[in-house]
Design a protein around this motif. Sequence first.
Motif, mmCIF file in Angstrom:
data_model
loop_
_atom_site.group_PDB
_atom_site.id
_atom_site.type_symbol
_atom_site.label_atom_id
_atom_site.label_comp_id
_atom_site.label_asym_id
_atom_site.label_seq_id
_atom_site.Cartn_x
_atom_site.Cartn_y
_atom_site.Cartn_z
ATOM 1 N N THR A 23 -3.763 37.345 7.677
ATOM 2 C CA THR A 23 -3.636 38.531 6.817
ATOM 3 C C THR A 23 -2.805 38.256 5.562
ATOM 4 O OG1 THR A 23 -1.665 39.343 7.997
ATOM 5 C CG2 THR A 23 -3.817 40.049 8.815
ATOM 6 N N HIS A 24 -2.150 37.101 5.499
ATOM 7 C CA HIS A 24 -1.383 36.688 4.318
ATOM 8 C C HIS A 24 -0.379 37.767 3.885
ATOM 9 C CE1 HIS A 24 -4.072 33.259 3.944
ATOM 10 N NE2 HIS A 24 -5.096 34.080 4.010
ATOM 11 N N ASN A 25 0.483 38.151 4.812
ATOM 12 C CA ASN A 25 1.512 39.143 4.522
ATOM 13 C C ASN A 25 2.479 38.579 3.486
ATOM 14 O OD1 ASN A 25 4.258 40.420 4.904
ATOM 15 N ND2 ASN A 25 3.067 41.721 6.272
ATOM 16 N N ARG A 46 6.331 45.768 12.800
ATOM 17 C CA ARG A 46 5.917 44.361 12.824
ATOM 18 C C ARG A 46 6.575 43.514 11.733
ATOM 19 N NH1 ARG A 46 0.866 42.101 15.066
ATOM 20 N NH2 ARG A 46 0.681 39.954 14.319
ATOM 21 N N GLU A 47 6.444 43.937 10.497
ATOM 22 C CA GLU A 47 7.008 43.168 9.383
ATOM 23 C C GLU A 47 8.532 43.118 9.478
ATOM 24 O OE1 GLU A 47 7.258 44.362 4.891
ATOM 25 O OE2 GLU A 47 5.226 43.553 5.281
ATOM 26 N N LYS A 107 5.261 39.704 2.044
ATOM 27 C CA LYS A 107 6.701 39.781 2.284
ATOM 28 C C LYS A 107 7.152 38.719 3.284
ATOM 29 C CE LYS A 107 7.486 44.597 1.027
ATOM 30 N NZ LYS A 107 8.013 45.921 1.474
ATOM 31 N N LEU A 108 6.326 38.469 4.294
ATOM 32 C CA LEU A 108 6.690 37.448 5.276
ATOM 33 C C LEU A 108 6.494 36.045 4.705
ATOM 34 C CD1 LEU A 108 5.319 39.016 8.591
ATOM 35 C CD2 LEU A 108 7.687 38.924 7.761
ATOM 36 N N ASP A 158 0.041 36.851 10.859
ATOM 37 C CA ASP A 158 0.454 37.489 9.611
ATOM 38 C C ASP A 158 0.463 36.509 8.440
ATOM 39 O OD1 ASP A 158 1.129 40.187 10.594
ATOM 40 O OD2 ASP A 158 2.650 39.144 11.745
#
Length: 337
Positions: A29-31, A324-325, A33-34, A25
């Motif tokens: 995928t460069h989340n 997941r997030e 929020k995470l 992540d």
Amino acid sequence: MLKLYTDEQYLTPENRSSVFPLLFDLYYTHNLKLLEKYQIVSRMEDCDIAVVPVDVAHFDINNKMIELNGFVDQALALQKKVWVYTAGDYGLSMDRLTFTFRMGGFDSKLNSNTVILPSFISDPYSLLQKEFKAIPKAALPRIGFVGNASNSLIKRVKEVFVYLRYNYKRLTKQLSTDYQAFYPSSIKRYHFLSLLLKSNKVETDFIFRKKYRAGIKTAIEKQKTTLEFFLNMEKNPYNFCLRGAGNFSVRLYETLAMGRIPVVVDTDMRLPLNIEINWPAHCVFVSKDSLEEDLISFHNTISEQIFILMQENNRKLWVEYLEREAYFSKLHSLFKN
């Protein structure tokens, strides 16, 4: 912000399928929020947690255990927490002073530093294009199931063959996992579901598949069978959940995401975030020897109001803890504190 260090040379396109899930992540995928909660740093000395970048089996199979142990030893010498990931149905127990992330295993055999990952699924209501709605309590418990359940001779032979092949790969070091006793899950499912079918105190809505995911071969078949799976779950307040090859159930998380009540056969599972989550408030845990009686007893005891609330809370649990997030956000809070 939690600062993570890892060996970034392993974060390659070839390793996407075996990388530590959180690193996927953050790195692939460069989340966003995470990334507000976790930061990858370039020096181990600057981190809060050292993360082994890929499934530990990768090191064992490729004769790189010295490299893995060196990474862990260096982190422990710096008094850093260490996260390792062991993938697949079975997973691998670690004797080191690390936090081991895995899908399942046997609770009575896992140490306190074993962290269970949920099965990360997409929101089924997006597929159904519907809103969640709880089902009122009826006089009899109504339980659904769609899946691989068979008692045929062919299936029995196949289960034995798959198990022998798995152990051959373990013995020849093609796989690096814990040993597990033979557990023919599709045959076990058929047995338990057949008992419920015979009951005049339980309403059943079962669709038996002879193969995993009905043996789908095309995208259209996948869409059709997946839709059928979740529509069955939508109209039944209870859903039957039994472990598969590994000691965990993907269906459990799908049931929670739908805001339904999992009926879980107790196989000594450890569930995610078990310190944070009161799992008996979200599932009906039944014994393999008294499945029908346990379900009926639960249904007769629960009030109409709590029955509705339990479904609402199960949907909320998945959205706020197991998606997941959400899961990695909760994990951040646990390790930050």
